[in-house]
Design a protein around this motif. Structure first.
Motif, short mmCIF file in Angstrom:
data_model
loop_
_atom_site.label_atom_id
_atom_site.label_comp_id
_atom_site.label_asym_id
_atom_site.label_seq_id
_atom_site.Cartn_x
_atom_site.Cartn_y
_atom_site.Cartn_z
N HIS A 22 0.84 -1.20 0.00
CA HIS A 22 0.00 0.00 0.00
C HIS A 22 0.87 1.25 0.00
CE1 HIS A 22 -2.38 -3.25 1.73
NE2 HIS A 22 -3.42 -2.66 1.21
N GLU B 137 -2.41 3.41 -5.85
CA GLU B 137 -3.75 2.99 -6.28
C GLU B 137 -4.42 2.05 -5.27
OE1 GLU B 137 -0.73 0.26 -8.31
OE2 GLU B 137 -0.95 2.42 -8.03
N LEU B 138 -3.65 1.51 -4.34
CA LEU B 138 -4.21 0.64 -3.30
C LEU B 138 -4.72 1.43 -2.10
CD1 LEU B 138 -1.70 -2.35 -3.22
CD2 LEU B 138 -3.97 -2.26 -4.25
N ARG B 139 -4.44 2.73 -2.07
CA ARG B 139 -4.83 3.54 -0.92
C ARG B 139 -6.15 4.27 -1.21
NH1 ARG B 139 0.95 4.86 -1.24
NH2 ARG B 139 0.37 6.92 -2.01
N THR B 140 -7.23 3.49 -1.18
CA THR B 140 -8.57 4.04 -1.41
C THR B 140 -9.44 3.71 -0.21
OG1 THR B 140 -9.39 2.00 -2.42
CG2 THR B 140 -8.35 3.62 -3.89
N GLU C 56 -12.31 2.23 -0.34
CA GLU C 56 -12.80 0.86 -0.52
C GLU C 56 -11.75 -0.16 -0.06
OE1 GLU C 56 -15.55 -1.82 -0.90
OE2 GLU C 56 -15.96 0.28 -1.29
N GLN C 57 -10.50 0.08 -0.40
CA GLN C 57 -9.43 -0.82 0.04
C GLN C 57 -9.25 -0.75 1.55
OE1 GLN C 57 -7.92 -3.02 -2.04
NE2 GLN C 57 -6.89 -3.90 -0.27
N LYS D 24 -11.67 -3.03 3.12
CA LYS D 24 -11.24 -4.43 3.00
C LYS D 24 -10.14 -4.75 4.01
CE LYS D 24 -12.28 -4.76 -1.92
NZ LYS D 24 -11.71 -4.88 -3.27
N GLU D 25 -9.19 -3.83 4.16
CA GLU D 25 -8.09 -4.06 5.09
C GLU D 25 -8.57 -4.05 6.54
OE1 GLU D 25 -5.53 -5.26 3.90
OE2 GLU D 25 -5.57 -4.55 1.86
#
Length: 87
Positions: A41, A46-49, A51-52, A55-56
């Motif tokens: 991340h 792009e993984l720092r949203t 929505e993500q 999930k995390e």
């Protein structure tokens, strides 16, 4: 969002969605960070949203619950073994 904002979002979600105390949520995120859980991340924006982050937060909470259940089962086994030895 920045890496720090992402971690803050996960912490906030843990407190809001799973009713964790602030201190417990912070500790959980810090332990995951120390274990390099968020390395990708940090490297991939792009993984720092949001929505993500949801999930995390769910993954961290589930892992915490699984760890607690495992510890409880281990304690039960130890207790049962002690009771059987006393018989």
């Amino acid at each position: 969002m920045t890496y720090e904002e992402f971690l803050d979002e996960i912490t906030t979600l843990l407190t809001e969605l799973y009713d964790m105390a602030d201190e417990a949520a912070i500790k959980l995120v810090m332990e995951a960070q120390a274990a390099d859980y968020f390395v990708t991340h940090d490297d991939q924006a792009e993984l720092r949203t949001v929505e993500q982050a949801k999930k995390e937060a769910a993954a961290l909470y589930d892992a915490k619950q699984n760890k607690q259940r495992t510890q409880q089962k281990q304690q039960q086994r130890v207790h049962q073994q002690r009771v059987q030895k006393k018989r």
